[in-house]
Design a protein around this motif. Structure first.
Motif, mmCIF file in Angstrom:
data_model
loop_
_atom_site.group_PDB
_atom_site.id
_atom_site.type_symbol
_atom_site.label_atom_id
_atom_site.label_comp_id
_atom_site.label_asym_id
_atom_site.label_seq_id
_atom_site.Cartn_x
_atom_site.Cartn_y
_atom_site.Cartn_z
ATOM 1 N N PHE A 2 3.642 0.361 12.728
ATOM 2 C CA PHE A 2 3.639 1.809 12.954
ATOM 3 C C PHE A 2 5.037 2.398 12.728
ATOM 4 O O PHE A 2 5.172 3.524 12.237
ATOM 5 N N ALA A 3 6.073 1.647 13.098
ATOM 6 C CA ALA A 3 7.442 2.112 12.857
ATOM 7 C C ALA A 3 7.710 2.224 11.356
ATOM 8 O O ALA A 3 8.378 3.163 10.892
ATOM 9 N N ILE A 4 7.189 1.270 10.581
ATOM 10 C CA ILE A 4 7.328 1.324 9.124
ATOM 11 C C ILE A 4 6.637 2.573 8.567
ATOM 12 O O ILE A 4 7.170 3.278 7.704
ATOM 13 N N ARG A 54 0.833 -1.208 0.000
ATOM 14 C CA ARG A 54 0.000 0.000 0.000
ATOM 15 C C ARG A 54 0.869 1.260 0.000
ATOM 16 O O ARG A 54 0.557 2.238 -0.687
ATOM 17 N N LEU A 55 1.944 1.225 0.777
ATOM 18 C CA LEU A 55 2.838 2.388 0.807
ATOM 19 C C LEU A 55 3.522 2.573 -0.545
ATOM 20 O O LEU A 55 3.765 3.715 -0.982
ATOM 21 N N ARG A 94 6.979 8.212 6.318
ATOM 22 C CA ARG A 94 6.696 9.649 6.318
ATOM 23 C C ARG A 94 7.994 10.462 6.377
ATOM 24 O O ARG A 94 8.126 11.475 5.692
ATOM 25 N N VAL A 95 8.945 10.011 7.178
ATOM 26 C CA VAL A 95 10.211 10.738 7.286
ATOM 27 C C VAL A 95 10.941 10.725 5.948
ATOM 28 O O VAL A 95 11.483 11.753 5.505
ATOM 29 N N ARG A 96 10.958 9.574 5.269
ATOM 30 C CA ARG A 96 11.628 9.484 3.959
ATOM 31 C C ARG A 96 10.970 10.401 2.928
ATOM 32 O O ARG A 96 11.614 10.832 1.974
ATOM 33 N N ASN A 97 9.708 10.685 3.140
ATOM 34 C CA ASN A 97 8.991 11.541 2.200
ATOM 35 C C ASN A 97 8.892 12.980 2.683
ATOM 36 O O ASN A 97 8.058 13.759 2.204
#
Length: 255
Positions: free
Chosen positions: A213-215, A187-188, A220-223
């Motif tokens: 949740f960690a994934i 999905r991501l 979000r951080v990578r984006n």
């Protein structure tokens, strides 16, 4: 020395201190009254009077030794009362076999008392299925099944050895494989964060939800996005209830 304040001729006091010394969890004087058959007001007086015990200000709240060194000393002084106290704790737990407290403690306490047949009986197939259905972590379940396995070996129950052995192998395999994780990654990969979040929230086991949740947070951080406050809050809550030392390599993945 602090122990000098203890009147060892007071049987009720010594039983109370033995309970505190040999039990694995903190209990209120309400619980200890039910376990030992001593009036709660008497236990409250003991807890308030003895300076090496710690308790909340309100009567009835949890009581414990202030320092583990004093608990160990009390255990040595009162070792002759250990079996009686532990058996009373077992009787108390068996009154509510499905409660969280009993589920978390009974098999271990029974095994350490050498009551192997009762361990096997408590972890009957129906109850084990219910424990799996309500569980939030794999490791405590795997440990309980391990106790059932070793107890069955002690009483030479080959049929139960096979049952527990198969259950332990299945749980160990399931604990290292989360089918939802692959779907969340998919999905991501499609940029569908909301669906990935909703899917992550359906995971039954606490460590699975934390891993997912960690994934999501790393995604979000990578984006270039900051993880939402709610996601950060859920990660903090789930982390606080896990023993990472028992998660093995998965703890590194979660981190």
């Amino acid at each position: 020395m602090e122990w000098r304040q203890i009147d060892e001729a007071d049987g009720q006091l010594c039983m109370f201190l033995a309970g505190l010394a040999f039990d694995r969890v903190r209990r209120s004087t309400v619980e200890w009254s039910a376990i030992l058959g001593i009036p709660q007001h008497q236990l409250d007086q003991y807890a308030d009077k003895i300076n090496f015990l710690a308790r909340e200000k309100r009567p009835g709240d949890e009581v414990s030794f202030r320092h583990d060194s004093m608990r160990r000393f009390a255990a040595e002084r009162l070792v002759d009362r250990k079996d009686v106290v532990v058996d009373r704790i077992i009787d108390y737990l068996k009154q509510t076999p499905e409660s969280d407290g009993t589920v978390s403690q009974l098999a271990e306490v029974l095994q350490e008392r050498g009551r192997f047949r009762e361990v096997v009986e408590y972890l009957a197939p129906e109850r084990l299925s219910r424990l799996v259905a309500r569980a939030e972590q794999w490791q405590p379940l795997i440990e309980k099944v391990g106790r059932g396995l070793s107890s069955a070996e002690h009483i030479n129950r080959e049929d139960e050895v096979l049952r527990f052995g198969l259950a332990q192998a299945a749980m160990t395999e399931l604990s290292s494989f989360d089918p939802i994780q692959s779907e969340v990654h998919a999905r991501l990969g499609l940029g569908d964060y909301d669906d990935a979040l909703a899917l992550s929230q359906t995971a039954q086991m606490r460590e699975d939800r934390l891993h997912l949740f960690a994934i999501l947070a790393r995604y979000r951080v990578r984006n270039g996005l900051k993880p939402e406050p709610e996601l950060q809050s859920q990660i903090a809550i789930l982390s606080s209830g896990l023993n990472f030392s028992k998660l093995g390599d998965r703890a590194v993945d979660i981190a």
